[in-house]
Design an enzyme around this catalytic site. Structure first.
Site, PDB file in Angstrom:
ATOM      1  N   CYS A   9      43.005  69.670  75.398  1.00  0.00           N
ATOM      2  CA  CYS A   9      41.947  69.669  75.402  1.00  0.00           C
ATOM      3  C   CYS A   9      41.069  71.062  75.423  1.00  0.00           C
ATOM      4  CB  CYS A   9      41.604  68.486  75.999  1.00  0.00           C
ATOM      5  SG  CYS A   9      40.685  68.591  78.283  1.00  0.00           S
ATOM      6  N   SER A  62      35.088  69.983  84.732  1.00  0.00           N
ATOM      7  CA  SER A  62      35.383  71.630  83.992  1.00  0.00           C
ATOM      8  C   SER A  62      34.203  72.617  84.603  1.00  0.00           C
ATOM      9  CB  SER A  62      36.157  71.247  82.662  1.00  0.00           C
ATOM     10  OG  SER A  62      34.637  70.746  81.954  1.00  0.00           O
TER      11      SER A  62
END
Length: 206
Positions: A9, A62
């Protein structure tokens, strides 16, 4: 410090780029998102990926992880020091996620061919329309490599896998992307799975 990361990802990948750009000593544990390890679930019951554990601190977004790493390990800085420039950089990462990363997610996750094709066209057209911006400076609207570039590098590396080929009028994006892909930190950040994308990227840039 442990980073629980997907090997594929883009959100996990951009955190790994930050780790290697700053030479941070951290254990990267690649996980199967369909079968999360017990130690990850103990730290973060929601099982979000990526998740970073630093002693008693658990982070699972993130963007938050990237900013935390930049503040805890300030050299080299990947965010502007000026508050106005820093806010603008944050907005750029937000827009990348909102305008482009969401489309990438839809292409990867949708089982509807029409929706995938529509999202791919929107992503391609959105990037092409921004091509002049990629040509303005060595990095994205900056003379220095930043968290914005970490986010874009992870996205652009995946374009061939998403079935997106940029046209000739987007040559500035290819030049920009190759500049990022050649960085030692980027090459070091790649998982084995992501290294498999290299052949497709070479074809796309040929």
């Amino acid at each position: 410090m442990i980073l629980y990361s997907s090997p594929a990802c883009a959100y996990s990948h951009r955190v790994r780029i930050v780790l290697f750009e700053k030479n941070i000593a951290a254990d990267i544990e690649y996980v199967d998102t369909a079968k999360l390890p017990e130690d990850l679930l103990a730290a973060n019951p929601l099982g979000n990926i990526p998740t970073m554990v630093d002693r008693d601190l658990v982070l699972s977004d993130s963007r938050i992880i990237m900013e935390y790493l930049d503040e805890r390990f300030p050299h080299p800085p990947l965010h502007p020091m000026d508050p106005v420039a820093r806010a603008r950089a944050r907005m750029l990462v937000h827009r990348i996620d909102q305008d482009w990363s969401q489309l990438s997610d839809e292409i990867e996750k949708s089982s509807d061919p029409k929706k995938k094709a529509k999202a791919a066209k929107q992503l391609r057209d959105g990037l092409v329309s921004a091509a002049p911006v990629f040509a303005a400076k060595p990095y994205f609207l900056s003379d220095e490599f930043s968290l914005v570039d970490c986010s874009l590098a992870a996205l652009l590396w995946r374009l061939p896998v998403l079935g997106i080929e940029l046209p000739r009028q987007a040559e500035s994006i290819r030049f920009y992307a190759n500049r990022l892909f050649e960085r030692e930190s980027f090459q070091a950040s790649l998982s084995e799975k992501e290294r498999e994308y290299a052949t497709l990227n070479h074809r796309a840039s040929a």
